[in-house]
Design an enzyme around this catalytic site. Structure first.
Site, PDB file in Angstrom:
ATOM      1  N   GLU A 135      29.949   9.068  32.560  1.00  0.00           N
ATOM      2  CA  GLU A 135      30.144  10.039  31.486  1.00  0.00           C
ATOM      3  C   GLU A 135      31.612  10.132  31.087  1.00  0.00           C
ATOM      4  O   GLU A 135      31.943  10.261  29.901  1.00  0.00           O
ATOM      5  CB  GLU A 135      29.623  11.426  31.905  1.00  0.00           C
ATOM      6  N   ASP A 266      19.310   2.513  29.610  1.00  0.00           N
ATOM      7  CA  ASP A 266      19.416   2.330  28.165  1.00  0.00           C
ATOM      8  C   ASP A 266      20.697   1.635  27.716  1.00  0.00           C
ATOM      9  O   ASP A 266      20.671   0.582  27.067  1.00  0.00           O
ATOM     10  CB  ASP A 266      19.266   3.680  27.452  1.00  0.00           C
ATOM     11  N   GLU A 360      12.208  15.777  25.915  1.00  0.00           N
ATOM     12  CA  GLU A 360      12.874  14.866  26.847  1.00  0.00           C
ATOM     13  C   GLU A 360      11.915  13.844  27.437  1.00  0.00           C
ATOM     14  O   GLU A 360      12.303  12.720  27.733  1.00  0.00           O
ATOM     15  CB  GLU A 360      13.529  15.656  27.975  1.00  0.00           C
ATOM     16  N   GLU A 378      20.102  10.157  19.681  1.00  0.00           N
ATOM     17  CA  GLU A 378      19.591   8.784  19.643  1.00  0.00           C
ATOM     18  C   GLU A 378      18.629   8.536  18.484  1.00  0.00           C
ATOM     19  O   GLU A 378      18.663   7.465  17.854  1.00  0.00           O
ATOM     20  CB  GLU A 378      18.918   8.441  20.973  1.00  0.00           C
TER      21      GLU A 378
END
Length: 989
Positions: A135, A266, A360, A378
């Protein structure tokens, strides 16, 4: 987006051209969006960005994130810990860093320059906190690098920010070093014991690290990132070319062998392709093609993408999908494989339309698996790339739908709040940095034309966090970063273009038009009642939940308990709606329990005793979760007005009298916030709402906090009084309607509770009696008979019945108080015209009648108990019953009269002489009551409060419409006979 031909396989460039030029030949007629509407939506997206950005800067900076419901900053170690989700926080102004390049995309160069100065001046990485490497890399390092690149870009192109000398790059270099504990690196027990990481975490470093090396001339960053990618490639399953999602960083073994394209993996796939585009290294194109072939062979099942076991790729590992896979269609656009991109995007859009947002996680039959939605970008990212590639206005409509959903369900006064559950719409005190870094950026870009932007985005590539890195970095070679082994794949798939036939979006979407609804043919019907709108005082709501199979039980403290029985519902559909309603109720209860409990409020009023000495009566009041909450020395002091109708739900009578006063209303019939909202419109400075639960008081009940409806338009304070506490206020107002009432914060509620008039001994006695009555059948009642009237004296009320007898003759009454005669007529009518021929009189009301009207001396009062008072009342009723010639007694459907009914006159103007006379009469009557209170209180043998007068139903005449068994004359369970209450309150007079 079309990239430079030198950086992409030629087939990708050709496909991009085919799509953009062929759309004019389509037979379909996509819905057209005018330029004016696009501009309007673009500006609305801009406003959304600044609404969130300004809320962060004004209320949270320099914190990492904004808490939009609390309107406060979220600091690591200071605000409540949320577990792994807090690993992205490092007390380094995360949201500001993540948002820097968004300001440039929006063309706000002045604010961009200001923000860069703030970062250089304020941000420090010398913090003793453990952060996520992944992150921190994509959000902080990526944000700093992008800001540096754009600052240099603007210096060269526009001659601005000439003062800038690379401060964000120096921050980035500091951040790019061991990014685990920001101060101590790899030291610490927690870090040493950490063994697991996700594939995306390890495989999403190459773009930022390579950019850092090429900007600073330090090759170590890029070299380490290349090595990490090489090690991951070696760990793939050799026969399937699939990757797991979690690995052990020490042993190199897979911890979780699930393989998909969503959470945990991802951005690894994304960085394989983008590393080739940015750095020009063929090995990354080969790796991506191998992985992509495996995904399309094993994981892709039509539009759906389902996880499989990497070592058993024909076996699904779970039956649900997660929201992070929404990036995949955008990556397929970059790859040039448009058809499956359109299909998966359409499936996701249908899920979004069904649930307002993409949850989610959702099942293969498109039900909610995990209802959280943190405003992820996204889906908008893929929508933007599909629109750029196809020019299909359909994707503008998709973006418009998302925009409106964000505005309706996520916008709050202080930014945008994540949705805790898409099924209930409940919000969460959370606004991640990616909302500003990506969500609003892609939303703005979707509606913006190229000429609207100050940057040529074809010169940049977006990182996984939406940061901009220039394609020109490929020309800045870093020594030792190129792998001598080309790893070229000679297979046909690796170098071939995807199918260019049937690339027209509408023809691909049409077969999927009803995909989501088709799998679950039961379309969700319009809800009759949602939990957030439910009111236990609304009869229509009670009927609705009964049809759903929900039984409601009223508790003694005013709360309600719900019990759902599937078989008790009117139909199967109603039962299913009942289950959903109960689920919503559970979620709402959890939300309320998570909210900080507001402090108690106080209502105080001066009142003179029989000696003329003034004392301040203080009542503990419950706070509200809406409007102004009084704290510290804040107060509201004003005269009061009792609203007509008393519950304040209908059209208010004489609204011009409300201005500048504290409005008093009763609970019930509509929501608390609606009552307060209405009196606020008429100029009230505060509101007091009185409970409608019989006998409730603050001493024996938990603090009651009035809930709102999520709309922040109430600005005045409002408080809640239990019925027994409110009786003190109403008594004071009856003595002096012009007295000023004060509302403040309750300074010492513990001390207050010790001064409650009702003794602990009396409470204990009542509890024991109720217990014995319930478990042994022993009834603590005394029966009194006078003529045809019979009274059962209970713990807190008497039950009076009537049966005509021949021996009722008594001496005729020569004179009586006219008001008392009217009250007796009302009592008689309540008995004679109710189906069960009975009425209930609370003991505290009985005492007021007796003290005021019996004519006994003060000394005699000391030796008077409830028995004697009851005998007196029955005799009075018998006297009134002798007046057969009075037709008023025999009139049916009359609501009766309450001793407190004349309180309604207190709200009227003083110009009416008859009203003034009535008020004077009532003041005189209650003055006598007050004089008796102080004498009688010390020797109160029955333990009842002698100075309480209550306008609520606990102090009203209660009439049963239930047919009772007259043979059972000794019953003490009064509640079994009560169905409705004849409510004689202000609004009925």
């Amino acid at each position: 987006m079309v990239y430079s031909e030198e950086l992409l396989p030629k087939c990708l460039v050709v496909i991009g051209v085919v799509i953009l030029t062929s759309e004019k030949c389509l037979c379909e007629e996509p819905k057209f969006m005018s330029r004016d509407e696009r501009i309007q939506l673009r500006e609305e997206a801009r406003d959304m960005f600044y609404h969130a950005y300004n809320a962060y800067m004004e209320n949270a900076y320099p914190a990492d994130e904004l808490m939009p419901l609390s309107c406060m900053g979220r600091y690591r170690g200071l605000t409540p810990n949320r577990g792994d989700i807090d690993d992205s926080l490092g007390n380094f102004s995360l949201t500001l860093i993540d948002t820097l390049d968004s300001l440039v995309v929006l063309g706000d160069l002045e604010e961009f320059e200001h923000a860069v100065k703030l970062v250089i001046k304020d941000v420090s990485f010398d913090n003793d906190v453990i952060v996520s490497v992944f992150e921190t890399n994509i959000r902080v390092l990526g944000g700093l690098l992008s800001a540096h690149i754009l600052a240099d870009y603007l210096q060269l192109r526009d001659g601005i920010m000439l003062w800038y000398k690379g401060g964000t790059t120096r921050h980035g270099e500091r951040c790019g070093l061991p990014t685990v504990n920001m101060k101590y690196g790899l030291k610490g027990d927690r870090l040493e014991s950490a063994r697991e990481t996700c594939t995306a975490c390890a495989g999403s470093m190459i773009l930022e690290m390579a950019a850092l090396s090429r900007l600073t001339g330090e090759p170590i960053f890029e070299a380490k990132a290349h090595r990490a990618m090489d090690e991951l490639w070696k760990m793939r399953h050799r026969s399937s070319d699939l990757m797991g999602t979690v690995l052990n960083v020490h042993s190199g073994d897979w911890v979780r062998r699930d393989s998909g394209v969503g959470a945990g993996i991802d951005s690894y796939y994304e960085y394989c392709l983008k590393a080739y585009i940015l750095l020009g290294d063929n090995k990354y194109l080969n790796r991506f093609n191998r992985h992509y072939n495996a995904v399309m062979k094993y994981i892709s099942q039509g539009p759906m993408l389902l996880d499989v076991h990497m070592h058993r790729p024909h076996t699904n590992s779970r039956n649900y999908m997660d929201a992070l896979l929404a990036f995949w269609p955008g990556l397929q656009v970059l790859k040039g494989d448009i058809k499956p991109a359109v299909e998966t995007h359409e499936m996701l859009y249908q899920v979004m339309q069904r649930h307002k947002f993409i949850p989610e996680a959702f099942t293969t039959d498109f039900q909610v698996h995990w209802g959280n939605h943190p405003l992820r970008p996204e889906f908008l990212e893929s929508t933007y790339f599909l629109y750029v590639a196809t020019g299909d206005p359909y994707y503008l409509e998709v973006g418009k739908t998302v925009l409106k959903s964000l505005q309706k369900y996520a916008r709050v006064p202080c930014g945008y709040a994540a949705v805790n559950d898409v099924r209930t719409g409940k919000q969460e005190d959370r606004m991640d940095s990616f909302v500003l870094a990506e969500t609003f950026k892609y939303l703005f870009l979707l509606f913006a034309d190229k000429e609207d932007l100050i940057l040529d985005l074809d010169e940049f590539i977006f990182t996984t966090e939406g940061h901009l890195l220039p394609l020109s970095l490929a020309g800045r070679m870093s020594n030792g970063t190129r792998n001598s082994e080309s790893e070229l794949d000679d297979s046909e798939f690796a170098r071939s273009c995807p199918n260019t036939l049937q690339l027209f979006p509408e023809s691909v979407r049409k077969p999927l038009q009803n995909m989501v609804d088709g799998v679950c043919p039961k379309k969700s019907r319009k809800r009759r009642l949602v939990a957030s709108e439910f009111s236990a005082a609304n009869l229509n709501h009670l009927k609705m939940i009964k049809d759903m199979g929900i039984n409601i039980i009223a508790l003694s403290d005013g709360r309600v308990q719900l019990l759902h029985t599937f078989s008790a519902a009117r139909s199967a559909a109603d039962a299913e709606e009942g289950l959903l309603f109960m689920q919503e109720m559970v979620e709402l209860s959890k939300l309320q329990s998570q909210q900080p409990e507001p402090t108690a409020q106080a209502v105080s009023v001066p009142m003179k005793d029989h000696t003329g000495e003034e004392q301040i009566i203080v009542m503990q009041a419950g706070p509200s979760q809406f409007g102004k909450h009084l704290k510290g020395d804040q107060m509201v002091k004003a005269q009061t007005i009792i609203i007509q109708p008393f519950r304040g739900c209908g059209e208010i009578h004489i609204p011009n009298l409300i201005k500048g006063k504290i409005a008093i209303m009763e609970r019930g019939d509509c929501m608390f916030v609606d009552k307060v909202r209405k009196v606020q419109q008429h100029g009230a400075v505060a509101a007091i709402i009185i409970d409608n639960t019989p006998g409730s008081n603050a001493a024996s009940s938990p603090m009651f906090s009035m809930s709102g409806d999520g709309i922040d338009d109430v600005k005045i304070p409002s408080v809640f009084l239990f019925t027994q506490d409110a009786s003190k206020l109403l008594l004071a107002l009856s003595k002096d309607p012009t007295v000023e009432v004060t509302i403040t914060e309750m300074k010492d509620p513990d001390k207050w509770s010790q001064n409650e008039e009702e003794s602990m001994f009396h409470k204990l006695k009542i509890s024991v009696q109720e217990f014995l009555n319930k478990h042994t059948g022993i009834a603590f009642t005394k029966i009194i008979e006078v003529g045809g009237f019979r009274a059962n004296i209970g713990n807190d009320k008497i039950r009076i019945t009537y049966e005509e007898t021949k021996d009722e003759a008594i001496p005729k009454e020569t004179s009586t108080n006219q008001q008392w005669s009217q009250i007796r007529k009302g009592l008689l009518k309540s008995i004679l015209h109710s189906e069960s021929k009975e009425l209930f009189v609370p003991l505290n009301i009985l005492r007021i009648y007796y003290q005021t009207l019996s004519g006994v001396s003060i000394e005699e009062l000391k030796n008077t108990d409830a028995v004697k008072q009851t005998e007196w009342l029955l005799m009075e009723l018998l006297k009134e019953n002798q007046k057969k010639e009075d037709d008023l007694v025999r009139v049916e459907n009359d609501p009766g009269v309450s001793i407190l009914a004349e309180l309604s006159q207190l709200t009227k103007t003083d110009t009416d002489s008859s009203v003034q006379n009535t008020r004077d009469e009532l003041n005189s009557l209650l003055e006598t009551v007050n004089q008796l209170d102080n004498v009688y209180e010390a020797d109160d043998a029955s333990g009842q409060d002698s100075n309480k007068i209550n306008v609520d139903s606990s102090d009203e005449i209660v009439v049963s419409e239930h047919t009772s068994d007259k043979t059972d004359k000794n019953t003490s369970d009064d509640e079994e006979h009560i169905k409705t209450r004849a409510t004689h309150t202000v609004d009925e007079l």
